[in-house]
Design an enzyme around this catalytic site. Structure first.
Site, PDB file in Angstrom:
ATOM      1  N   ARG A 110     -10.595 -12.257   6.633  1.00 40.08           N
ATOM      2  CA  ARG A 110      -9.148 -12.587   5.863  1.00 40.08           C
ATOM      3  C   ARG A 110     -10.119 -14.172   5.772  1.00 40.08           C
ATOM      4  NH1 ARG A 110      -4.657 -10.407   8.362  1.00 40.08           N
ATOM      5  NH2 ARG A 110      -5.142 -10.150  10.093  1.00 40.08           N
ATOM      6  N   ASP A 142       0.369  -1.247  -0.418  1.00 39.15           N
ATOM      7  CA  ASP A 142       0.201   0.024   0.128  1.00 39.15           C
ATOM      8  C   ASP A 142       1.044   1.368  -0.203  1.00 39.15           C
ATOM      9  OD1 ASP A 142      -2.471   1.430   0.535  1.00 39.15           O
ATOM     10  OD2 ASP A 142      -2.269   1.306   2.492  1.00 39.15           O
TER      11      ASP A 142
HETATM   12  P1  IMP Z   1       1.759  -0.425   3.756  1.00 35.93           P
HETATM   13  O1  IMP Z   1       2.445  -0.323   4.524  1.00 35.93           O
HETATM   14  O2  IMP Z   1       1.012   0.917   3.677  1.00 35.93           O
HETATM   15  O3  IMP Z   1       1.912  -0.531   3.006  1.00 35.93           O
HETATM   16  O4  IMP Z   1       1.058  -1.092   4.353  1.00 35.93           O
HETATM   17  C1  IMP Z   1       0.578  -2.580   4.137  1.00 35.93           C
HETATM   18  C2  IMP Z   1       0.083  -2.895   5.276  1.00 35.93           C
HETATM   19  O5  IMP Z   1      -1.036  -2.561   5.954  1.00 35.93           O
HETATM   20  C3  IMP Z   1      -0.783  -5.373   4.176  1.00 35.93           C
HETATM   21  O6  IMP Z   1       0.241  -5.301   4.896  1.00 35.93           O
HETATM   22  C4  IMP Z   1      -2.243  -4.986   4.777  1.00 35.93           C
HETATM   23  O7  IMP Z   1      -1.593  -5.533   6.439  1.00 35.93           O
HETATM   24  C5  IMP Z   1      -2.302  -3.098   5.205  1.00 35.93           C
HETATM   25  N1  IMP Z   1      -3.638  -2.871   4.594  1.00 35.93           N
HETATM   26  C6  IMP Z   1      -2.881  -2.413   3.551  1.00 35.93           C
HETATM   27  N2  IMP Z   1      -4.232  -1.229   2.571  1.00 35.93           N
HETATM   28  C7  IMP Z   1      -4.801  -2.430   2.662  1.00 35.93           C
HETATM   29  C8  IMP Z   1      -6.303  -2.786   2.684  1.00 35.93           C
HETATM   30  O8  IMP Z   1      -6.687  -2.626   1.650  1.00 35.93           O
HETATM   31  N3  IMP Z   1      -7.253  -3.913   3.098  1.00 35.93           N
HETATM   32  C9  IMP Z   1      -6.401  -4.523   4.082  1.00 35.93           C
HETATM   33  N4  IMP Z   1      -4.943  -4.319   4.687  1.00 35.93           N
HETATM   34  C10 IMP Z   1      -4.652  -3.634   4.239  1.00 35.93           C
END
Ligand code: IMP
Ligand code: MG
Length: 174
Positions: free
Chosen positions: A163, A101
């Site tokens: 999940r 994300d």
């Molecule tokens: P990042 O560090 O922002 O890239 O986020 C990574 C983590 O955020 C992922 O491994 C997910 O656990 C959570 N995450 C990000 N986007 C989503 C989503 O759309 N649905 C559920 N979990 C998300």
């Protein structure tokens, strides 16, 4: 406030894509052994399905980091909740994640694992939301690039629920 889940990627499409990824990874790592590192809990469903489609020898390990609470926004804080059981030095490490994300979690994690001197370090994610990237991350294998929406299923949760959905869905609030 009511919640409903709208299907974004149906079960058959997810499974077909994972099968194709498994074939591609098996070709790329021909003659090698892959050490799959699953990022819990979200990566677990994907990791199991992917591992079954890989035909070269595979070993598995798990780690858990926290970046989200019950919210749908990134806190920017990355904490190791459970570290790997085994050293990864000289191993062909492939990280298996549910989604990239902002990229904060993965960039932190990859940097940390790189310090442990694996022979190689690559990243395989089921989903990628490129529009949301804050920190750059090199993704080697992607299941699906998706638009900026909060998704659940196939390991991904909303407040620890959904999940177990066998497809990828978008949470809609009515
Ligand atoms: P990042 O560090 O922002 O890239 O986020 C990574 C983590 O955020 C992922 O491994 C997910 O656990 C959570 N995450 C990000 N986007 C989503 C989503 O759309 N649905 C559920 N979990 C998300
Ligand atoms: Mg995750």
């Amino acid at each position: 406030m009511g919640e409903r889940i709208e299907v974004l990627v149906p079960e058959e499409e997810v499974n077909a894509r994972i099968r194709a990824l498994g074939e591609q990874i098996s070709r790329d790592y021909a003659g090698k052994q892959i050490h799959l590192v699953c990022v819990l809990k979200g990566g677990s469903f994907f990791m199991c399905e992917l591992a079954k489609r890989i035909t070269v020898p595979v070993s598995l390990d798990f780690m858990s980091v926290s970046s989200y609470g019950g919210e749908t926004k990134s806190s920017g804080v990355v904490r190791i909740v459970k570290d790997l059981d085994e050293p990864i030095q000289d191993k062909e490490v492939l990280i298996v994640e549910d989604i990239v994300d902002s990229g904060r979690t993965l960039s932190y994690l990859m940097e940390m694992l790189r310090d442990r001197k694996p022979k190689s370090l690559r990243l395989c994610t089921l989903l990628d939301k490129p529009d949301r990237r804050v920190v750059p991350v090199e993704v080697n294998y992607t299941g699906f690039q998706i638009p900026d929406a909060f998704v659940v299923g196939y390991g991904l949760d909303y407040d620890q629920r959904y999940r177990n959905l066998p497809y990828i869905g978008v949470v809609r609030f009515d």
